[in-house]
Design a protein around this motif. Structure first.
Motif, short mmCIF file in Angstrom:
data_model
loop_
_atom_site.label_atom_id
_atom_site.label_comp_id
_atom_site.label_asym_id
_atom_site.label_seq_id
_atom_site.Cartn_x
_atom_site.Cartn_y
_atom_site.Cartn_z
N SER A 74 28.26 13.50 36.71
CA SER A 74 29.60 13.19 36.22
C SER A 74 29.56 11.85 35.31
O SER A 74 29.61 10.73 36.06
N LYS A 129 37.89 14.10 45.66
CA LYS A 129 38.24 13.48 44.40
C LYS A 129 39.36 12.59 44.42
O LYS A 129 39.17 11.41 43.66
N GLY A 156 37.10 9.24 44.79
CA GLY A 156 36.52 9.19 43.73
C GLY A 156 35.18 8.40 43.64
O GLY A 156 34.37 7.80 42.98
N SER A 172 31.34 11.33 43.23
CA SER A 172 30.73 11.60 41.89
C SER A 172 29.55 10.65 41.61
O SER A 172 28.72 10.69 40.83
#
Length: 378
Positions: free
Chosen positions: A196, A339, A342, A345
């Motif tokens: 990512s 997600k 956060g 990633s």
């Protein structure tokens, strides 16, 4: 060297941190790049005579660290102003400096850097990209391949590491060339990554890319000196990138540990949670000190001392970053993989700091034979 930051450095940290906070984790790369350039952050290491801030890698690495700590790192800062800008500022012709440095400083142009090849990762002596002179025109003709080159799609040119033949010995020596993105024969292929990141990775092909004589940066006979002038800043900036990422993950975990309540108390009150977070903070702070030392030595002109310290800083920061991210995810439990928070990633992104631009194993090789004087194993 001083271990306490100056008031100017502290003020710079605060200002950059505020900029990063305004953009946040969902930042737009182009907008942040433009604003950082207008504030003078992108060119803080470049000479004032060419539109820069007149500082050094110490200041530029500080900027990248603080942006990363806010969740908004700019990977191309490692490449464009740190590697390419530094090499051109130190070894470029006056025409090259006039053409590139002001534009790199104000963010209107960017430059990528191509060194890694499919069969020559950490071994720069096996680079097969060659450059030969056209005896009639004086032009250079480049042929070869590069892989894992960041940001080629947004860069105006790529600083390519090729090899030319030494007329005296017949041996190939490294040289640096500025290759415009639209040069005939200069092709690129996007490498799809499970990573990512806003910056894409590319494989490059150079098929009889014809360049004018003045595309060569620096002295054709300088060899490794010019190459490592760019690689040492790359390692220092990668360390700053890793430290910033680790700080961001750690800050998210600390906030969660203060707010998440189980059995009538925040989970951060339990040593099983608190101690690993404290250890992660200590490791990041130690890595930051080595990064500051490396930057200080480089800016002072001690290339040999900076080489050792830059490798150590990159190693320490990579390890500290991975541990910090891992502990942050572990602190959040299932939420660490969502997600919404956060952090997940960063699990893959943190590993990049261990393997690029040089693996931790090659750094250990460097320290064991360069610093400790042990026999080489390769």
């Amino acid at each position: 060297m001083p271990t306490i930051e100056t008031d100017e450095h502290k003020s710079l940290r605060q200002a950059v941190a505020a900029l990063g906070k305004r953009h946040g984790r969902d930042y737009d790369r182009e907008q942040l790049w433009s604003e950082a350039a207008k504030l003078g952050y992108l060119g803080v290491n470049l000479p004032e005579a060419y539109g820069g801030g007149g500082g050094g890698i110490a200041e530029l690495s500080l900027v990248l660290e603080e942006l990363g700590a806010a969740g908004a790192p700019l990977l191309m800062m490692i490449v464009s102003p740190a590697i390419c800008g530094t090499v051109i500022a130190r070894f470029g012709t006056e025409a090259q400096k006039q053409e590139w440095l002001p534009a790199l400083a104000d963010g209107t142009r960017t430059m990528a850097f191509g060194i890694t090849e499919p069969d020559a990762g950490s071994n720069s002596h096996r680079i097969t990209t060659t450059a030969r002179r056209d005896q009639e025109t004086g032009d250079w003709l480049l042929n070869g391949r590069k892989v894992f080159v960041s940001g080629v799609d947004i860069a105006d040119a790529t600083l390519i590491v090729g090899r030319t033949e030494d007329s005296r010995t017949g041996r190939l020596k490294p040289c640096l060339f500025i290759v415009p993105r639209d040069a005939p024969g200069f092709g690129r292929r996007w490498i799809e990554m499970e990573l990512s990141a806003q910056e894409k990775q590319f494989e490059l092909t150079l098929d009889d890319v014809r360049l004018p004589a003045d595309a060569l940066v620096g002295d054709e006979d300088a060899g490794l000196l010019q190459l490592f002038a760019g690689l040492n800043p790359e390692r220092i900036m990668t360390a700053a990138f890793a430290i910033g990422m680790g700080r961001y993950a750690l800050s998210r975990a600390i906030t969660y540990a203060k707010e998440r309540t189980v059995w009538n108390s925040p989970i951060g009150a339990h040593q099983a949670i608190a101690h690993p977070l404290a250890q992660a903070h200590i490791d990041l702070e130690l890595a930051r000190l080595m990064t500051q030392k490396a930057a200080h030595l480089y800016d002072a002109g001690d290339d040999v001392g900076a080489g050792e310290a830059a490798n150590m800083a990159k190693y320490a920061a990579g390890e500290a970053c991975v541990k910090a991210v891992d502990q942050a995810v572990h602190t959040l439990g299932g939420n660490g993989l969502t997600k919404e928070f956060g952090i997940a990633s960063l699990i893959t992104a943190a590993r990049v700091a261990r393997i690029a631009p040089v693996s931790r194993e090659m750094i250990l090789n460097y320290v064991s034979h360069q610093t400790l004087g042990l026999p080489k194993s390769y």
